[in-house]
Design an enzyme around this catalytic site. Structure first.
Site, PDB file in Angstrom:
ATOM      1  N   LYS A   1       0.801  -1.231   0.000  1.00 32.91           N
ATOM      2  CA  LYS A   1       0.000   0.000   0.000  1.00 32.91           C
ATOM      3  C   LYS A   1       0.836   1.284   0.000  1.00 32.91           C
ATOM      4  CE  LYS A   1      -4.232  -1.882   2.029  1.00 32.91           C
ATOM      5  NZ  LYS A   1      -5.277  -1.762   3.058  1.00 32.91           N
TER       6      LYS A   1
ATOM      7  N   ASN B   1      -4.898   2.150  -1.696  1.00 29.21           N
ATOM      8  CA  ASN B   1      -5.496   0.810  -1.823  1.00 29.21           C
ATOM      9  C   ASN B   1      -6.335   0.682  -3.086  1.00 29.21           C
ATOM     10  OD1 ASN B   1      -7.776   2.336  -1.085  1.00 29.21           O
ATOM     11  ND2 ASN B   1      -8.733   0.547  -0.176  1.00 29.21           N
TER      12      ASN B   1
HETATM   13  P1  NDP Z   1      -0.767  -2.858  10.272  1.00 28.70           P
HETATM   14  O1  NDP Z   1       0.180  -3.983  10.347  1.00 28.70           O
HETATM   15  O2  NDP Z   1      -0.468  -1.680   9.429  1.00 28.70           O
HETATM   16  O3  NDP Z   1      -1.049  -2.306  11.769  1.00 28.70           O
HETATM   17  C1  NDP Z   1      -1.312  -3.188  12.829  1.00 28.70           C
HETATM   18  C2  NDP Z   1      -1.740  -2.403  14.067  1.00 28.70           C
HETATM   19  O4  NDP Z   1      -2.151  -3.357  15.068  1.00 28.70           O
HETATM   20  C3  NDP Z   1      -0.623  -1.579  14.693  1.00 28.70           C
HETATM   21  O5  NDP Z   1      -1.167  -0.399  15.257  1.00 28.70           O
HETATM   22  C4  NDP Z   1      -0.088  -2.510  15.789  1.00 28.70           C
HETATM   23  O6  NDP Z   1       0.485  -1.825  16.876  1.00 28.70           O
HETATM   24  C5  NDP Z   1      -1.377  -3.147  16.249  1.00 28.70           C
HETATM   25  N1  NDP Z   1      -1.159  -4.437  16.903  1.00 28.70           N
HETATM   26  C6  NDP Z   1      -0.708  -5.588  16.334  1.00 28.70           C
HETATM   27  N2  NDP Z   1      -0.633  -6.561  17.254  1.00 28.70           N
HETATM   28  C7  NDP Z   1      -1.032  -6.009  18.432  1.00 28.70           C
HETATM   29  C8  NDP Z   1      -1.159  -6.510  19.762  1.00 28.70           C
HETATM   30  N3  NDP Z   1      -0.888  -7.779  20.060  1.00 28.70           N
HETATM   31  N4  NDP Z   1      -1.616  -5.668  20.720  1.00 28.70           N
HETATM   32  C9  NDP Z   1      -1.929  -4.376  20.436  1.00 28.70           C
HETATM   33  N5  NDP Z   1      -1.809  -3.848  19.197  1.00 28.70           N
HETATM   34  C10 NDP Z   1      -1.369  -4.655  18.224  1.00 28.70           C
HETATM   35  O7  NDP Z   1      -2.149  -3.520   9.836  1.00 28.70           O
HETATM   36  P2  NDP Z   1      -3.385  -2.797   9.107  1.00 28.70           P
HETATM   37  O8  NDP Z   1      -3.680  -1.528   9.788  1.00 28.70           O
HETATM   38  O9  NDP Z   1      -3.163  -2.812   7.655  1.00 28.70           O
HETATM   39  O10 NDP Z   1      -4.551  -3.844   9.387  1.00 28.70           O
HETATM   40  C11 NDP Z   1      -5.157  -3.951  10.670  1.00 28.70           C
HETATM   41  C12 NDP Z   1      -6.407  -4.792  10.558  1.00 28.70           C
HETATM   42  O11 NDP Z   1      -7.360  -4.105   9.764  1.00 28.70           O
HETATM   43  C13 NDP Z   1      -6.199  -6.152   9.881  1.00 28.70           C
HETATM   44  O12 NDP Z   1      -6.896  -7.124  10.631  1.00 28.70           O
HETATM   45  C14 NDP Z   1      -6.852  -5.980   8.532  1.00 28.70           C
HETATM   46  O13 NDP Z   1      -7.405  -7.187   8.050  1.00 28.70           O
HETATM   47  C15 NDP Z   1      -7.957  -4.990   8.847  1.00 28.70           C
HETATM   48  N6  NDP Z   1      -8.407  -4.211   7.694  1.00 28.70           N
HETATM   49  C16 NDP Z   1      -9.738  -4.206   7.422  1.00 28.70           C
HETATM   50  C17 NDP Z   1     -10.228  -3.496   6.367  1.00 28.70           C
HETATM   51  C18 NDP Z   1     -11.692  -3.524   6.093  1.00 28.70           C
HETATM   52  O14 NDP Z   1     -12.081  -3.115   4.997  1.00 28.70           O
HETATM   53  N7  NDP Z   1     -12.522  -3.960   7.016  1.00 28.70           N
HETATM   54  C19 NDP Z   1      -9.360  -2.695   5.501  1.00 28.70           C
HETATM   55  C20 NDP Z   1      -7.960  -2.728   5.894  1.00 28.70           C
HETATM   56  C21 NDP Z   1      -7.519  -3.483   6.943  1.00 28.70           C
HETATM   57  P3  NDP Z   1       2.031  -1.340  16.871  1.00 28.70           P
HETATM   58  O15 NDP Z   1       2.026  -0.003  16.187  1.00 28.70           O
HETATM   59  O16 NDP Z   1       2.356  -1.259  18.308  1.00 28.70           O
HETATM   60  O17 NDP Z   1       2.815  -2.380  16.132  1.00 28.70           O
END
Ligand code: NDP
Length: 286
Positions: free
Chosen positions: A72, A93
């Protein structure tokens, strides 16, 4: 049958991995229902080969497509133009070929989310929104909430540096008051009229996993949203429902970002209920 008429407009979904991504099924259902001859292909792209893959797709005049993780951000460099949303959240996206042959990158994740939220919260502008997470999904959502002009957005994330960066990038784009706070121990949700958005990846393919939050027992008029769409009913949404919150699942966002793409590509509004049903069907098979 041999093709004698005009060639079908082509669209792509690129990512790595993309196996199991249900977007193609949803898009082809939408195209068919519109009587549109577009074809939509899911294409696995090796991260080492993103550049030649993109040039190939553009050279073959694909009319547009979707980009998913992990491309992305990287895809931005190959596009001629970016929308405000895409440049603010630094991620694309959705790509559209214009009539002059140039390509525009947009970010429709946050727009899709906003559309489904406004449907159940017409008073959204007056509310405070707490967003958990600071990755791609959270950044697209916070960008759109700020452009829309909600009163206040508070970002809460495991890694403070990520939320700080997200908020700093967006400061001053609207009157929305943006802030971030550390996530120490259990985050207590105790204000009435809040919107809380679970925008981390916690709960994805893990129906029992939930971010570390607690809902006060006497909350009034709180809306809880989750971006995770598999499972549709996440542990976070179940917890929120038990506390009496209204809930919004991640499928609405997924359907709406797809519907916005179809509108950009065909200038027609697809049948969202049908698109949602196609996703539910695809998940039932997976
Ligand atoms: P990223 O990898 O960019 O970000 C992940 C985020 O989750 C970060 O803020 C990370 O925190 C946090 N995180 C991960 N593990 C943990 C944990 N154990 N405890 C607390 N925080 C945690 O992912 P995306 O933002 O791209 O995707 C996130 C979700 O959104 C996915 O499940 C994806 O499928 C979903 N999604 C849904 C869409 C929809 O249309 N419904 C569209 C796009 C995404 P840190 O910064 O600390 O690493």
């Amino acid at each position: 049958a041999l093709m004698k008429g005009p060639l079908s407009p082509l669209y792509f979904c690129i990512g790595s991995p993309v196996v199991g991504n249900p977007t193609q099924h949803m898009m082809e259902t939408a195209f068919d229902a519109l009587g549109y001859s577009g074809r939509y292909l899911t294409i696995e792209v090796d991260p080492e080969e993103l550049e030649p893959s993109i040039w190939g797709l553009l050279a073959m005049r694909f009319q547009g497509g979707n980009v998913t993780a992990p491309f992305k951000q990287e895809v931005l460099t190959y596009l001629d133009e970016l929308t405000e949303s895409a440049s603010l959240c630094d991620a694309v996206n959705c790509i559209t070929r214009k009539e002059d042959g140039t390509y525009v990158g947009d970010n429709t994740d946050g727009k899709g989310f906003l559309q489904s939220l406004v449907e159940i919260a017409p008073d959204l502008k007056k509310r405070k929104v707490v967003v958990f997470g600071s990755g791609g999904a959270a950044s697209a959502i916070v960008t759109e909430l700020a452009l829309y002009g909600v009163r206040q957005v508070m970002v809460v994330n495991r890694t403070l540096a990520h939320s700080k960066k997200l908020v700093t990038n967006l400061e001053g784009i609207s009157k929305t008051v943006l802030g971030y706070e550390p996530w120490e121990r259990t985050y207590q949700i105790r204000e009435n009229d809040l919107v809380v958005v679970q925008a981390t990846s916690v709960g994805l393919f893990a129906p029992h996993e939930c971010i570390n939050v607690a809902f006060a027992p006497d909350l009034n008029n709180v809306i809880a949203c989750d971006v995770v769409f598999n499972p549709v009913e996440t542990a976070f949404l179940k917890k929120a429902k038990l506390a009496g919150c209204k809930t919004l699942d991640g499928l609405g966002m997924l359907v709406n970002q797809g519907a916005i793409a179809v509108k950009l590509w065909t200038d027609r509004d697809p049948d969202r209920a049908l698109m949602r049903a196609s996703l539910e069907e695809a998940f039932a098979v997976c």
